[in-house]
Scaffold this active site. Sequence first.
Site, PDB file in Angstrom:
ATOM      1  N   GLU A   1     -56.833  72.142 -47.300  1.00  0.00           N
ATOM      2  CA  GLU A   1     -56.997  71.460 -46.349  1.00  0.00           C
ATOM      3  C   GLU A   1     -57.348  71.939 -44.935  1.00  0.00           C
ATOM      4  O   GLU A   1     -56.849  71.765 -44.140  1.00  0.00           O
ATOM      5  CB  GLU A   1     -55.659  70.402 -46.076  1.00  0.00           C
ATOM      6  CG  GLU A   1     -55.748  69.183 -45.695  1.00  0.00           C
ATOM      7  CD  GLU A   1     -54.629  68.280 -45.962  1.00  0.00           C
ATOM      8  OE1 GLU A   1     -54.733  67.186 -45.587  1.00  0.00           O
ATOM      9  OE2 GLU A   1     -53.605  68.827 -46.234  1.00  0.00           O
TER      10      GLU A   1
ATOM     11  N   HIS B   1     -49.012  56.754 -43.097  1.00  0.00           N
ATOM     12  CA  HIS B   1     -47.747  57.572 -43.349  1.00  0.00           C
ATOM     13  C   HIS B   1     -46.613  57.348 -42.203  1.00  0.00           C
ATOM     14  O   HIS B   1     -45.560  57.429 -42.459  1.00  0.00           O
ATOM     15  CB  HIS B   1     -48.254  59.197 -43.228  1.00  0.00           C
ATOM     16  CG  HIS B   1     -48.551  59.574 -44.687  1.00  0.00           C
ATOM     17  ND1 HIS B   1     -48.990  60.827 -44.773  1.00  0.00           N
ATOM     18  CD2 HIS B   1     -48.243  59.082 -45.896  1.00  0.00           C
ATOM     19  CE1 HIS B   1     -49.190  60.886 -46.118  1.00  0.00           C
ATOM     20  NE2 HIS B   1     -48.741  60.024 -46.536  1.00  0.00           N
TER      21      HIS B   1
ATOM     22  N   CYS C   1     -54.080  37.658 -31.709  1.00  0.00           N
ATOM     23  CA  CYS C   1     -54.527  36.421 -32.121  1.00  0.00           C
ATOM     24  C   CYS C   1     -56.085  36.144 -31.686  1.00  0.00           C
ATOM     25  O   CYS C   1     -56.508  35.090 -32.159  1.00  0.00           O
ATOM     26  CB  CYS C   1     -53.943  35.459 -31.196  1.00  0.00           C
ATOM     27  SG  CYS C   1     -54.046  35.405 -29.373  1.00  0.00           S
TER      28      CYS C   1
ATOM     29  N   HIS D   1     -23.678  44.779 -58.967  1.00  0.00           N
ATOM     30  CA  HIS D   1     -22.236  45.424 -59.399  1.00  0.00           C
ATOM     31  C   HIS D   1     -22.606  46.275 -60.803  1.00  0.00           C
ATOM     32  O   HIS D   1     -23.349  46.001 -61.481  1.00  0.00           O
ATOM     33  CB  HIS D   1     -21.150  44.194 -59.700  1.00  0.00           C
ATOM     34  CG  HIS D   1     -20.570  43.722 -58.512  1.00  0.00           C
ATOM     35  ND1 HIS D   1     -21.571  42.724 -57.785  1.00  0.00           N
ATOM     36  CD2 HIS D   1     -19.544  43.504 -57.993  1.00  0.00           C
ATOM     37  CE1 HIS D   1     -20.918  42.243 -57.028  1.00  0.00           C
ATOM     38  NE2 HIS D   1     -19.630  42.591 -56.956  1.00  0.00           N
TER      39      HIS D   1
ATOM     40  N   LYS E   1     -24.527  43.666 -50.873  1.00  0.00           N
ATOM     41  CA  LYS E   1     -23.302  44.175 -51.394  1.00  0.00           C
ATOM     42  C   LYS E   1     -23.385  44.818 -52.664  1.00  0.00           C
ATOM     43  O   LYS E   1     -24.188  44.371 -53.589  1.00  0.00           O
ATOM     44  CB  LYS E   1     -22.269  42.705 -51.947  1.00  0.00           C
ATOM     45  CG  LYS E   1     -20.957  43.062 -52.193  1.00  0.00           C
ATOM     46  CD  LYS E   1     -20.469  42.135 -52.746  1.00  0.00           C
ATOM     47  CE  LYS E   1     -18.997  42.434 -53.387  1.00  0.00           C
ATOM     48  NZ  LYS E   1     -18.242  41.068 -54.050  1.00  0.00           N
TER      49      LYS E   1
END
Length: 1590
Positions: free
Chosen positions: A276, A291, A838, A1187, A1215
């Site tokens: 790279e 990213h 917009c 659960h 939960k």
Amino acid sequence: MSTANGSSPTRISILGEESIIVDYGLWLNYVTHDLLNNIPSSTYVLITDTNLHSLYVPQFETAFTSASAAATSNSSATPPPPRAPRLLTYAIPPGEGSKSRDTKAEIEDWLLEQQCTRDTVIIALGGGVIGDMIGYVAATFMRGVRFVQVPTTLLAMVDSSIGGKTAIDTPMGKNLVGAFWQPRRIYIDLAFLNTLPAREFINGMAEVIKTAAIWDAEEFSALEQNAPAILSAVRTPASAAADPNARLLPISDILKRIVLGSARVKAHIVSADEKEGGLRNLLNFGHSIGHAFEAILTPQVLHGEAVAVGMVKEAELARHLGILRPAAVARLVKCIASYDLPISLEDKRLVRMTGGKSCPVDIVLAKMAVDKKNEGKQKKIVLLSAIGKTHEPKASSVDDRAIRVVLSAAVRVQPGVRPGLKVDVTPPGSKSISNRALILAALGKGPCRIKNLLHSDDTEHMLNAIGKLRGASFSWEDDGEILVVEGRGGQLFAPSEGELYLGNAGTASRFLTTVAALCSPSSDGDATSTVLTGNARMKLRPIGALVDALRSNGINIEYMGKESSLPIRVDAAGGFGGGVIELAATVSSQYVSSLLMAAPYAKEPVTLRLVGGKPISQPYIDMTIAMMRSFGIDVQRSTTEADTYHIPQGIYTNPAEYTVESDASSATYPLAVAAITGTTCTIPNIGSASLQGDARFAVEVLRPMGCTVEQSASSTTVTGPPLGQLKGIPHVDMEPMTDAFLTASVLAAVASGTTQITGIANQRVKECNRIKAMKDQLAKFGVHCNELDDGIEVTGNSWTELTEPREIYCYDDHRVAMSFSVLSVISPHPVLILERECTGKTWPGWWDVLSGVFGVAMDGEEPLSHSTVTGSGPNNRSVFVIGMRGAGKSTAGKWMASTLGRTFMDLDTELERRHNTTIPDMVKSEVGWEGFRKFEVELLREMMETKPEGYIFSCGGGIVETPEAREALISYCRAGGAVLLVHRDTTHVLEYLNRDKSRPAWSEEIEKVYIRRKPWYQECSNFEYHSPHLGVEESAVEMPVDFARFVSLICGKSSHLREVKAKPHSFFVSLTVPNITAHTATIPKAVVGSDAVELRVDLLQDHSPEFVVRQVALLRSLCKMPIIFTVRTVSQGGRFPDADHAGALALYRVALRMGVEYVDVEMTMPEDVIETVTKAKGYTSIIASHHDPKGTLSWRNGAWMQYYNKALHYGDVIKLVGWCRTDEDNFSLLTFKTRMLAAHESTPIIALNMGEQGKLSRVLNGFMTPVTHAALPAAAAPGQLTAAEIRQALSLLSKIPKRKFYLFGKPISKSRSPILHNTLFQQTGLPHTYSRLETDKVAEVETTIRASDFGGASVTIPLKLDIMPMLDEITDAAKTIGAVNTIIPVPVQAGKQRLRGDNTDWCGMVHSLRMAGVTGKRACPASGVVVGSGGTTRAAIFALHSLGFSPIYIIARNATSVETIASSFPAEYDIRNLQGTLAYTEGMARPEVVISTIPATGDVDEGILMAVDSVLTLPMGTSNTGAARVLLEMAYTPTFTNMMARAKDAGWGTVPGFEVLAAQGWFQFQLWTDIKPVYSTASSIVMNGTSDSS
């Protein structure tokens, strides 16, 4: 070696080795042999995730064993080969959460335990997470071992598996710790894609699009063309295919092409730049910004989804910098969207998945600052210069200021344009012409090359809609500058899946309404209608006149929401009838154009007659006719009838090429910049020959304002006068160019004199009420405007005197935003304009033009507020109450009106008023039942249209008998309105009806009537109140607490969730009873100390909706606190059948109709069930739960992430409940919860472990911990504690600090307050103490009340007044009474607290009186009496006034004291001094309550006793019969006083003083602890005088 199909796989070279192998069927038929023959090892380790393990590992183990045995047995080597290699397997939890240091260490430790050595070969089977992390393990284990990639997702196949990048995530961002480590093989088996979920497949398409966008324009075009086929195959359910593995068979060749294409490009780039250094940066197009988004939104948003949005933003950045043409941006965006990938962070799916989490620009820039491509602080981003080409062969340097503009929701425009500037600006294609051209070309036959088409949100919606209707095919040429439309001659079909979502594209909605009427049913017959819908603003815009015209011509159209607005359902009738069609055209010319363009396809020639007055915007009608002529249909305007058009039948013939003229409305903005700044601007392609009315703007508006205008047939040049010398226009009729009035208004704001603009009434029903919008926003600059009936009047200011607006709100209206950008360039101050994006509706690159062409400086900015507009909102929508006569509709309606501050109206009463007769007489007259029902429906519709807000309407019981009324009520519900069904037990209804003579007599049995109406009541209502309170004597009933809570919830005013989120510890008690009725005495005790009560519906003895409705109603009346409605399935630890999804959904609907505060929805429910509940939830909060009663999931790795992500997507509360085996499980849970809350702090989490060892997790949970109670038959889950037990544990852990409470005053030695409060502290698990501090000197308590451990105090004589100056604040009640009996510390910051003084004496009095039957609502006025004029008298007066008693008499010896007291209260209290006896007078308000505040011991003045006796013996009036008459004795001893005896002898009820003592202390305890004990408990403690246990 060949694959399953017998062919040789395709090999791709990378870094000089043909190590990338691509084909179908590699996994079982190729990989084992290739590994054993070419990458030999003693140990192969296959690592995958738990989702893939069962699917692919067992078969591979079998194949490996066979191949290994065969290789060993076939060997002829001497000596014989060593024993066969071993294959180890390991599975980790799926998802980005596993890509961590912890998981890497876990795998490495396991490898060492298995005695893996340096010759080990690791096989990474999975997607990008597995490949990245396992590759990093291979790179570091034993300082590097060989590994192979077996990607199973499209994203991994085309991107992450190729190139040797390996990494893990850190809190600072993705992939920041890792290594380059090349795999020895990359086996790309395309067969894996058959089982890949649609979202994961689409996720991978982002990388495919990225690769084509930077490298290969031809491949990009192929992606555009193949999108429908690919999406169709990917979205085919596996169950729909005979062979699930053949799901993608129709696109197998396409798939192989795109994978090979992307893999080859990446292999080429990696080979040229492995580490790279520059070129490889190109593969990061979309990743710099993407990213950063992903780092914030992970793991809820997938990599490809974040990169998709990142590509859009980086393309917009290139456009902003002048590098990329707008058409190329539009083409890229459309391609991304065509694969159902998000193109904005506002994408509804992203918002839901992330729980609305935002990506603040500063944080995004900070995340981008650690990008590996950067050089120091200089950010490097890949910039496109064209489709298939980049600006540089590497990432380019970009300044933060430019990035910030593109990322920000708002822009701050810096004033100033260079003097003498001369520019040419070519606006985008006309929106009006573009949309018409698309319709005409799609309806026409053959190809049409459309040039200069507007690339905007509106045209995107139009293109997508036509595609869904299969009306045409599209392709692009010349890098997106030319759209080729292949029309299908009007052959359209209703869409098989989905609706036509049109955003806020008004033009598209009007045109497509008629086009939808041309559709035939889908070829499979499944779709027989088309639904058109849009965003919230679109659902307010009118379309009624067009719908009426189509309905009159035989098309069935249904409003699915608000009458006369979208959404609508249009039947696929294959065309409308034709003939004469009348249309009201005074609201919008688009209605006319819509019918004109579709008319050639009617079943008969059409004569279109415009009625109702002069048509609006005639130039746009003329434009449509001219364009139809260009496509081969000649419309004739009638010569004999005004505003009448004759349209022949026919099929449009598409011209080979059609050029869209630039948008004349948009052209007004650059011309206005020149006008306002004294510079010159030329529009090269709009002149006097334009089809558009707005082309006249320069000549008819700018020239009279003082500009120099040069206009040819095809171009327009404007030079503005010197700065500040624009002239106002006394009057200009802008009816031919209504959209341009906004531009004219901002110029008029800085022009001399007053400008009057008329002819623009239609602008009130555009994207917003534009006339009002201009008036309101110009006012922020100090410019005065007047609204006219059809226009606006603007009084100009000098530009130097414009005030600085805090911000300009744009109403999501592109023309508002662009107009104010014009004014901003000469404002004396920078101007913040909200809703920057917009402008994408018509000119996505407007800000780039303003910046790049005119040189206007601007800065991106995130506004603190998103809107400066206020409105009543949906919470103020009028409510209609329905139900059987006698069910209590009027009572409930009046209660609602009272609590909401709205106006109540009984529609039956209103009908009688209007017709000046009673309903029984009306029915008996010639009007009859039929006429009455007709009047009833008309009144109902009128109220819905004319009084949409601020009312509560009670409807007649039989309103549902009429189909038209039912349709109106159902439509009202769909549009977001509330229709409330009130019901009570039939026996109560019968009792009422048998004596009600105000309505017509019943002609049939009442129960039969109810049974017939019951389904109608249900379908016509969206809320239901089943009342145990609505008795026969309704007028005497006060509004119950539970009804007030119900109303608060359904009208959006409940704040419970916000309140419990603010508490450090909150609880809900889980009921485990089969029938609430059998536990009415238990439940009030069981809920003490909890913030909500959970109704475990699965544990009830009957799951029928009727039974559950009664259970909810009874529970709500018993406990008067929020209800959590839970249907727990067997697999989740409950008793409801797992497979009964329909039954669960029916119960969820019951909960939502009854307005419960919370509904627990299991994340294992089918998606359609969850979607249905969450879409219909209204103001109910969803607890998204999962659960794990078997304990299969671990908190230590990413196992819970898939459930957390799904819960975050759907839930207001999350939960998660696991199982605890070791203490470490509790600490791992705490770490998980802390990390999730840090990432998504706005979504609270209930996270705990079941089991005995999980109790610690319950203690530490904090938010809404489920608890049990000793009074309940059983706990709802293993290890569940009581709230008191948890508080005791928290106090031991110093999480609840011990506080000291006191009683101040003298004498107090006999006070029972200490035993009351200490007992209650003990019962609720609090560690606090309450003791006496006896003193009559207020200075002696000052140190105590300012101590850090001070918890609160009761104050009695003689300190109730003296204490007040020492406190920080006093409640209004205490101020009025003039005494404080309670001190409450209120935390403010960092351990500091303010001391608040309150008075609960009056609360105790009111409660005691209510317990004795006194109410605050009565049939006729009543008075109250106070005996005595001491300190308690004032609290007694306040209590009586709060109960509505007036006048209030005081009986006392000292007249002066009475006068002093009376004068200190407001006049409305009507306090009177009763001297002597009280004699009856006609119409007097008779006393119903006496409060005695004098000592009970010693002699009482005879005059006082005579006066009291006169009150007690006053006869009860006939209208007061049944009302409770009560004497409240404030003295504690003796328990039965002389005053009480006198009252009892006179037939009055009595209340002893200890009741008030108990009640006021009971209220004090609530103020100090926010816990409400059962009152009888407090009363018993005080009354029984139990010794102080402390």
